[in-house]
Design a protein around this motif. Structure first.
Motif, short mmCIF file in Angstrom:
data_model
loop_
_atom_site.label_atom_id
_atom_site.label_comp_id
_atom_site.label_asym_id
_atom_site.label_seq_id
_atom_site.Cartn_x
_atom_site.Cartn_y
_atom_site.Cartn_z
N ARG A 115 0.96 -1.25 0.05
CA ARG A 115 -0.15 0.16 -0.13
C ARG A 115 0.82 1.47 -0.08
NH1 ARG A 115 -2.64 3.31 3.97
NH2 ARG A 115 -1.44 2.01 5.60
N GLU A 116 2.02 1.34 0.69
CA GLU A 116 2.76 2.51 1.11
C GLU A 116 4.01 2.40 0.17
OE1 GLU A 116 3.32 3.16 4.99
OE2 GLU A 116 1.02 3.16 5.49
N GLY A 117 4.28 1.34 -0.22
CA GLY A 117 5.68 1.27 -0.99
C GLY A 117 7.02 1.28 -0.19
N PRO A 118 7.97 1.68 -0.82
CA PRO A 118 9.35 1.65 -0.19
C PRO A 118 9.47 2.77 1.28
CG PRO A 118 9.63 2.64 -2.17
CD PRO A 118 8.30 2.14 -2.30
N ALA A 119 8.28 3.62 1.18
CA ALA A 119 8.26 4.42 2.60
C ALA A 119 7.79 3.93 3.68
CB ALA A 119 7.64 5.87 1.93
N SER A 120 7.11 2.72 3.27
CA SER A 120 6.54 2.20 4.67
C SER A 120 7.53 1.74 5.37
CB SER A 120 5.85 0.71 4.19
OG SER A 120 5.44 0.03 5.09
N PRO A 121 6.97 1.78 6.87
CA PRO A 121 8.19 1.15 7.97
C PRO A 121 8.39 -0.23 7.86
CG PRO A 121 5.89 1.92 8.93
CD PRO A 121 5.95 2.68 7.39
N TYR A 122 7.31 -0.99 7.35
CA TYR A 122 7.53 -2.48 6.94
C TYR A 122 8.55 -2.57 5.70
CZ TYR A 122 3.90 -2.93 10.41
OH TYR A 122 3.17 -3.02 11.72
N ALA A 123 8.94 -1.86 4.84
CA ALA A 123 9.60 -1.89 3.84
C ALA A 123 10.67 -2.91 4.19
CB ALA A 123 9.81 -0.78 2.95
N ARG A 124 11.59 -2.36 5.26
CA ARG A 124 12.79 -2.85 5.58
C ARG A 124 12.65 -4.40 5.86
NH1 ARG A 124 14.46 0.89 10.09
NH2 ARG A 124 16.38 -0.25 9.93
N GLY A 175 -10.32 5.46 -7.70
CA GLY A 175 -11.29 5.73 -8.61
C GLY A 175 -10.70 5.65 -10.20
N LEU A 176 -9.34 5.48 -10.20
CA LEU A 176 -8.84 5.35 -11.54
C LEU A 176 -9.37 4.30 -12.43
CD1 LEU A 176 -5.02 6.17 -10.36
CD2 LEU A 176 -6.88 7.69 -11.53
N PRO A 177 -9.12 4.33 -13.67
CA PRO A 177 -9.45 3.14 -14.66
C PRO A 177 -8.49 2.35 -14.44
CG PRO A 177 -8.81 5.06 -15.77
CD PRO A 177 -8.95 5.78 -14.57
N LEU A 178 -8.94 0.86 -14.86
CA LEU A 178 -7.77 -0.23 -14.46
C LEU A 178 -6.62 0.00 -14.97
CD1 LEU A 178 -7.62 -3.13 -13.01
CD2 LEU A 178 -8.18 -3.96 -15.47
N PRO A 179 -6.03 0.39 -16.46
CA PRO A 179 -4.94 0.35 -16.66
C PRO A 179 -4.13 1.48 -15.85
CG PRO A 179 -6.46 0.41 -18.40
CD PRO A 179 -7.13 0.62 -17.47
N ARG A 180 -4.58 2.51 -15.53
CA ARG A 180 -4.10 3.68 -14.97
C ARG A 180 -3.88 3.35 -13.43
NH1 ARG A 180 -6.67 9.14 -15.54
NH2 ARG A 180 -5.02 9.85 -13.93
N LEU A 181 -4.87 2.48 -12.78
CA LEU A 181 -5.05 2.10 -11.47
C LEU A 181 -3.92 1.02 -11.31
CD1 LEU A 181 -6.69 2.16 -8.82
CD2 LEU A 181 -7.68 -0.25 -9.64
N LEU A 182 -3.50 0.36 -12.09
CA LEU A 182 -2.51 -0.71 -11.81
C LEU A 182 -1.04 -0.06 -11.92
CD1 LEU A 182 -3.80 -3.90 -13.78
CD2 LEU A 182 -3.55 -3.11 -11.38
N ASP A 183 -0.92 1.02 -12.97
CA ASP A 183 0.31 1.71 -13.07
C ASP A 183 0.71 2.50 -11.86
OD1 ASP A 183 0.83 0.54 -15.45
OD2 ASP A 183 -0.23 2.38 -16.89
N ALA A 184 -0.50 2.78 -11.37
CA ALA A 184 -0.19 3.67 -9.83
C ALA A 184 0.23 3.02 -8.50
CB ALA A 184 -1.46 4.53 -9.70
N GLN A 185 0.09 1.92 -8.70
CA GLN A 185 0.22 1.05 -7.45
C GLN A 185 1.98 0.56 -7.27
OE1 GLN A 185 -2.35 0.88 -5.65
NE2 GLN A 185 -3.48 1.89 -7.39
N TRP A 186 2.21 0.22 -5.90
CA TRP A 186 3.51 -0.04 -5.79
C TRP A 186 3.84 -1.65 -5.95
CZ3 TRP A 186 7.02 3.48 -5.15
CH2 TRP A 186 6.49 4.76 -4.42
N TYR A 187 2.79 -2.42 -6.71
CA TYR A 187 3.15 -3.74 -7.25
C TYR A 187 2.36 -4.06 -8.61
CZ TYR A 187 -1.82 -3.47 -5.72
OH TYR A 187 -3.03 -3.27 -5.32
N ARG A 188 2.56 -4.96 -9.47
CA ARG A 188 2.15 -5.29 -10.48
C ARG A 188 1.76 -6.71 -10.43
NH1 ARG A 188 4.54 -6.11 -15.68
NH2 ARG A 188 6.87 -5.96 -14.86
#
Length: 784
Positions: A115-124, A175-188
């Motif tokens: 959800r938060e990417g490399p900034a997450s405190p759990y990323a380490r 609220g993004l459409p699917l292709p843009r929604l996926l591009d905006a995530q920290w995962y694929r």
């Protein structure tokens, strides 16, 4: 503390229980009175922390801060501990520091990272290469290419769903459409097949459902070990079994930190030692979990000459499917190439990237101008030539990545100047260019890749391609040279008593491919290779319906080893389907060939589990006394040799199991009253009664028989107080005419028979008399 009192910090013996939803803490508590009656000092529990719901094993941890609710939760564990204490037992628990389940909807720490990417405190926490894949974590969960599966991905509030998978949406993207929604995530989310080459997180071997954890980080260590350490401090548990230390970035540092955090509690590590490899002496542990002991015990009951003859007959029978002639070392190397280019391709890619970056940025002239392809080739060629799971330091690496290995690796280069990449990689492994962070990262990645490669190429591939003797294909074993002489066994035991007297020992575990009693039957085949191949010729006359000869050889050994059993066809079919998929010659887990697998199933039903199988069953029955001698002999040696024996659930009785999940089936506790149980009880109770004879300050003394059949007796004394003697290669012994006056010189004094009360021996004991009623003997010195 008197010599006869035990140190409660060190078990005298443990009893392994496989916890699962169908066998929770409450069921374990019900088994405590029976287990305590055997004479062990501790229960040994499979992982107890929160795991993926329904997990049958618990190694897929999702929350280190909670005891698993499906097993009864923390109160259930504490109640089990109280019940155990009431019966004089402690608890040893299996822990899993290397990895967690790659299941975001259950693994809250992973959920936050996605959800938060490399900034997450759990990323380490997680070993993720954020520079790869455009800064996204690749999730290989789709059943097909994205274009075919896109319609099945659905945003549901702040969650992305795909069948029963759920992933968090990055804040502000719902609220993004699917292709843009996926591009905006920290995962694929991607097709599961991309895991082979594109994955950018470290996993357990090639299992993408398990993500590597960075316990080398002190904060991650504290977070993932807090609950276990609390249970240790409060006396709920007493010791630890550490799963798969080879996968860690820094096993040495991890084990030192664990030793300090636990106050030096008894801890053993699941370290797989190659034949003759020592455990790193710097590790602050009691020893290994015991696969090295298993290899030495099994080898005692394997006839070296008979194995050589069996190997020759296997090559003739199974050619040309014996992986180019049935040579063990060549089989391992070919398997390693296959694993590196298929299952571990993504790990090799990451290691190549690390090496290329290091060389490009290094101030060392010798490292410059190295093409990634050349470095990759050098890495692969050196990795396939390693004969251990991993090097542990630059000093250790010198004996692992040898000059001989480098010479072989150079042959892969057509142009000699390009082969200089081999020297670059070897020198980096040996630490000859320094210890800066980039050099440490390289050595870490190299070691982690090496351990995964060794496990996958040997345990999960070569063991299923090289099958002259199935009982030799066990973790830590050497199928190319499985026999162990008494002299070699004694030397091993002397080293263990001197260096690691409280190490773990096993002969059956949740991971053995065949239980000790199945292997005991298979060992006998090395004593009668001609008779075995005659039986094979009879049951396979006309082809026998097997899809290939190598499978036929393995299948008939499987049914011989298992013997008469409930649900035999289902169990043999499951084991053989796993066998052919692991071998990867005609089908595999990821590229299954239905026609071939259907042929395997038909063959099982019509051959080994059909009428021809009755001939093999009759042959096995004719060898039953010799199978029993091996089974009881292995049990007694295991329970009285140096180290702390672990008894796998149910194996105090005759226990015939095949590869998992067959060996994790529910067992019944008590009631059987077999001869093997009597041997087990007697040995365990003797250990409990006389711990000083077996502990850290005990001694180990080989004993040698005198006479024409001396080689068929294996004997030793512990601290001058306990004596073990077993019959080995009993079929050869019988064919040679028996003991024929062979005697065993006993240490001074009178000795009482523990298995047959009322019998006493002294001086030179005739082996006809010592083994008159049983193929094994356990004696206790009578006080003066």
């Amino acid at each position: 503390m008197t010599p006869e009192q035990r140190d409660p910090a060190v078990p005298t013996a443990t009893y392994r229980l496989q916890l699962q939803p169908g066998f929770p803490f409450g069921a374990a508590a019900d088994a405590v009175p029976y287990v305590a009656s055997l004479g062990v000092s501790h229960l040994h529990l499979s992982p107890v922390l929160e795991a993926v719901p329904g997990s049958p094993h618990g190694y897929d941890v999702v929350d280190h801060a909670r005891v698993r609710e499906e097993l009864g939760g923390e109160e259930g564990l504490r109640e089990l501990a109280r019940t155990a204490r009431e019966h004089g037992l402690g608890l040893v628990v299996d822990i899993v520091p290397n990895h967690m389940a790659m299941s975001p909807r259950h693994n809250r720490a992973l959920w936050e990272v996605l959800r938060e990417g490399p900034a997450s405190p759990y990323a380490r926490w997680f070993d993720i290469d954020w520079e790869a894949q455009g800064g996204q974590v690749l999730l290989p969960v789709l059943g097909g290419p994205f274009g075919e599966e896109a319609g099945r991905l659905e945003a549901d509030g702040d969650v992305l769903r795909y069948y029963d998978h759920a992933f968090p949406l990055r804040e502000g993207t719902a609220g993004l459409p699917l292709p843009r929604l996926l591009d905006a995530q920290w995962y694929r989310p991607v097709w599961w097949r991309l895991a082979r080459t594109e994955l950018n997180y470290r996993r357990f071997f090639s299992i993408s459902e398990l993500i590597g954890v960075r316990v080398e980080d002190p904060e991650v260590f504290d977070a993932t070990h807090g609950k276990i350490l609390e249970l240790l401090r409060e006396g709920v548990i007493d010791g630890l079994r550490v799963d798969h230390p080879d996968g860690l970035a820094d096993p040495d540092g991890y084990l030192r930190r664990l030793h300090e955090a636990t106050g030096g509690r008894w801890t053993v590590v699941e370290k797989i030692l190659s034949d003759g490899e020592p455990l790193p002496p710097s590790w602050p542990v009691a020893g290994t979990t015991g696969y090295d002991a298993l290899r030495h015990v099994d080898g005692l009951f394997t006839d070296p000459a008979g194995f050589g003859e069996l190997l020759g007959r296997y090559r003739r029978f199974a050619a040309p499917q014996t992986d180019r002639g049935g040579d063990w070392d060549a089989t391992v190397r070919r398997a390693a190439y296959k694993v590196l280019t298929h299952e571990l391709a993504t790990e090799v890619d990451r290691l190549t990237r690390v090496t290329s970056r290091l060389c490009a940025a290094s101030p060392e002239p010798a490292l410059r101008d190295r093409a990634p392809w050349a470095l990759r080739t050098a890495l692969q060629e050196l990795l396939v030539r390693l004969e251990v799971y991993r090097p542990y330091s630059s000093v250790d690496a010198a004996g692992v990545v040898t000059e001989e290995a480098a010479d072989g690796a150079r042959l892969a280069f057509a142009v000699p100047e390009e082969a200089g990449a081999v020297d670059v990689v070897r020198d980096l492994v040996l630490g000859r260019y320094g210890d800066g962070p980039e050099y440490v990262e390289f050595r870490t990645r190299f070691a982690q890749t090496a351990s995964a490669l060794r496990a996958k190429s040997v345990e999960d591939t070569a063991f299923y391609r090289y099958v002259p003797l199935l009982s030799a294909t066990e973790v830590g074993g050497n199928p190319g040279d499985p026999a162990v002489s008494p002299e070699r066994f004694h030397a091993y035991c002397a080293r263990v008593q001197r260096d690691w007297p409280s190490t773990g020992t096993v002969v059956s575990t949740h991971d053995t491919k065949r239980s000790a009693d199945v292997r005991a039957a298979l060992h006998v085949l090395t004593e009668c290779p001609e008779r075995w191949t005659d039986v094979l010729a009879e049951v396979t006359r006309g082809g026998g319906g097997a899809p290939d000869a190598q499978l036929a050889w393995a299948a008939w050994q499987t049914v011989f080893g298992l013997g008469p059993a409930q649900d035999a066809e289902e169990r043999v079919r499951g084991a053989l389907l796993k066998h052919v998929r692991e071998a990867g010659l005609y089908t595999s887990w990821t590229e299954q060939e239905p026609p071939y697998e259907e042929a395997v199933e038909r063959f099982v039903a019509e051959g080994p589990c059909g009428v021809p199988g009755e001939r093999v069953a009759a042959f096995r029955a004719s060898l039953e006394p010799h199978i029993r001698a091996n089974a009881w002999g292995a049990a007694l040696v295991h329970l009285t040799m140096p180290g702390v024996p672990d008894v796998y659930q149910g194996t105090e009785h005759e226990y015939r199991a095949l590869v998992d999940p067959d060996n994790r089936r529910a067992v019944r506790f008590g009631g059987e009253g077999s001869g093997k149980e009597a041997v087990t009880r007697a040995a365990l109770r003797l250990r409990a009664r006389r711990p000083a004879a077996f502990g850290d300050t005990a001694s180990y003394a080989p004993l040698t028989a005198e006479g024409p059949a001396a080689a068929h007796c294996l004997a030793f004394a512990r601290s001058g107080e306990v004596l073990t003697a077993v019959t080995r290669l009993s079929l050869r012994l019988a064919e040679a005419g028996g003991w024929r006056g062979t005697r065993l010189a006993l240490p001074a004094g009178r000795w009482a028979d523990v298995l047959e009360p009322g019998r006493e021996f002294g001086g030179h004991a005739p082996l006809e008399e010592l083994f008159e009623r049983s193929p094994v003997a356990l004696l206790e010195r009578i006080p003066d």
